[in-house]
Write an enzyme that holds these catalytic residues in place. Structure first.
Site, PDB file in Angstrom:
ATOM      1  N   LEU A 213       7.791  -9.445   1.492  1.00  0.00           N
ATOM      2  CA  LEU A 213       8.092  -8.272   0.465  1.00  0.00           C
ATOM      3  C   LEU A 213       8.727  -7.060   1.220  1.00  0.00           C
ATOM      4  CD1 LEU A 213       5.031  -7.191  -1.265  1.00  0.00           C
ATOM      5  CD2 LEU A 213       4.552  -6.157   0.834  1.00  0.00           C
ATOM      6  N   HIS A 214       9.337  -7.027  -0.249  1.00  0.00           N
ATOM      7  CA  HIS A 214      10.669  -5.743   0.650  1.00  0.00           C
ATOM      8  C   HIS A 214      10.992  -4.966  -1.019  1.00  0.00           C
ATOM      9  CE1 HIS A 214      13.149  -8.845  -2.079  1.00  0.00           C
ATOM     10  NE2 HIS A 214      14.376  -7.344  -2.560  1.00  0.00           N
ATOM     11  N   ARG A 215      10.375  -5.144  -1.754  1.00  0.00           N
ATOM     12  CA  ARG A 215      10.733  -4.324  -3.338  1.00  0.00           C
ATOM     13  C   ARG A 215       9.761  -2.580  -3.341  1.00  0.00           C
ATOM     14  NH1 ARG A 215      13.771  -6.952  -7.397  1.00  0.00           N
ATOM     15  NH2 ARG A 215      13.655  -8.944  -6.826  1.00  0.00           N
ATOM     16  N   ARG A 248      13.086  -2.607   5.518  1.00  0.00           N
ATOM     17  CA  ARG A 248      13.051  -1.656   4.815  1.00  0.00           C
ATOM     18  C   ARG A 248      11.508  -1.543   4.515  1.00  0.00           C
ATOM     19  NH1 ARG A 248      14.768   0.216  -0.742  1.00  0.00           N
ATOM     20  NH2 ARG A 248      13.038   1.472  -1.343  1.00  0.00           N
ATOM     21  N   ASP A 292       8.114 -10.845  -3.237  1.00  0.00           N
ATOM     22  CA  ASP A 292       8.337  -9.985  -4.367  1.00  0.00           C
ATOM     23  C   ASP A 292       9.680 -10.827  -4.416  1.00  0.00           C
ATOM     24  OD1 ASP A 292       9.641  -8.845  -1.970  1.00  0.00           O
ATOM     25  OD2 ASP A 292       8.377  -6.841  -2.758  1.00  0.00           O
TER      26      ASP A 292
END
Length: 374
Positions: A213-215, A248, A292
């Site tokens: 998950l990073h967006r 992030r 994602d």
């Protein structure tokens, strides 16, 4: 003979898996290149610069040390893009290439494209034509701008050709060549299998899930991030879950006071970002992947692993129509329903995708050599 040199430009982790097979394809025909007066060099912008997001990928994938390093570092989209344009332009003026080859959709891609076209240097875009039709995504802006001004467009899936045709791109600029990411995956899968990462994490092949998950749309808003993480904890009660936490995401988790949700236990294993081979190994043996990441959509499709894509749209629709990806967004109900379907064995099987055969980079290099030595 004096060489006309291709600049192969990369700057961020998603670029490196696309750069590696092109480097190998060029290296495999060194004698022919020399006879035709052609050469190549690697230009690293430095968009990703820490070891976990950078050095380890060059080492694992056998990418040579960059010939040029712009060392731009981090920053806002505007500041980072501006630094890349400024420093790459300086390089172009001092060491003009025969063409600039860019990959994917990161800031380095569009910045180096702009610097090159303004100096009337041909730009060749690898992984062109992909569209999510979501202009809130910085990557979509980068894709559209890059394709608009590029001279040659190398496309990974049929939807890309249709998108470019709709946008008025002439047929002699676009080439359906296949997916260079799959070139890397097919070559590296045996090495990935040998890492033994599943055993070290005490999970059984086919008996765990993997999530990335990073967006910004998923991690920057605590109203979105919290329910997704709570769901991850819930899933881990029925299926062990491995979660390599992107920098992030970790920053957002800490800022929003959600660290308690990521406290690893026997069934939820939160770990640092993984090198390429270990991530590929875990992905290939997972019961299900939640992500994602656009690249992991493609990789899970090739591997035949069910993928819950935590996005409302995708620029890679072939992974949904022919692959194992299902768009579930970040709504907990949709995610939970898809997870239940996987556990019940109710999931689409992969179909063969044209030209995803591990030879896309060879096709690209052959086109380039024939075009630029003429």
């Amino acid at each position: 003979m004096e060489q006309n040199t291709f600049d192969l430009v990369a700057g961020a982790r998603p670029n490196f898996m696309k750069l590696a097979p092109l480097v190998r394809a060029f290296a495999a025909i060194e004698e022919e290149l020399e006879a035709r007066g052609l050469g190549w060099r690697i230009v690293h912008t430095g968009q990703h610069y820490d070891a976990a997001m950078n050095d380890v990928f060059f080492s694992e994938l056998g990418i040579p040390v960059p010939d040029v390093h712009l060392e731009v570092g981090s920053g806002t989209h505007g500041a980072q893009t501006a630094r890349i344009i400024e420093r790459y332009e300086r390089h172009l003026i001092e060491n003009r290439p025969v063409a600039t080859v860019v990959f994917g959709d990161v800031n380095s891609t569009v910045a180096c494209t702009l610097a090159a076209v303004k100096l009337q240097i041909p730009v060749l875009h690898v992984e062109a034509g992909l569209r999510s039709f979501d202009r809130t995504m910085p990557e979509e802006i980068n894709r559209v701008l890059t394709d608009t001004v590029s001279d040659m467009l190398f496309v990974s899936e049929p939807s890309g050709m249709a998108n470019l045709e709709r946008e008025g791109v002439s047929g002699d600029r676009a080439y359906l060549v296949g997916n260079v990411m799959i070139d890397t995956l097919a070559r590296e899968l045996p090495r990935a299998a040998a890492t033994g990462i599943a055993g070290r994490l005490c999970v059984e092949p086919g008996g765990y899930g993997l999530m990335t998950l990073h967006r910004p749309a998923n991690v920057d808003n605590p109203g979105v991030l919290r329910p997704v993480l709570e769901l991850l904890v819930e899933f881990s009660r029925s299926l062990p879950m491995v979660f390599p936490v992107h920098p992030r995401t970790q920053k957002a988790v800490s800022e929003h006071g959600l660290d308690h949700l990521l406290k690893a236990n026997g069934t939820l294993k939160c770990i640092p970002p993984l090198p390429y081979h270990e991530n590929l190994s875990l992905m290939s043996q997972a019961r299900v992947v939640l992500t994602d990441s656009g690249g992991m959509q493609e990789e899970t499709t090739y591997l035949g692993v069910p993928c819950l894509t935590l996005r409302a749209n995708t620029e890679r629709p072939v992974t949904v129509t022919h692959g194992t990806s299902r768009l579930v967004g970040n709504d907990p109900k949709n995610i939970a329903k898809a997870f239940d379907d996987v556990m019940a064995g109710q999931w689409a099987k992969r179909q063969d995708i044209p030209l995803w055969d591990g030879k896309a980079s060879e096709r690209i290099v052959r086109i380039l050599v024939d075009r630029f030595s003429a």
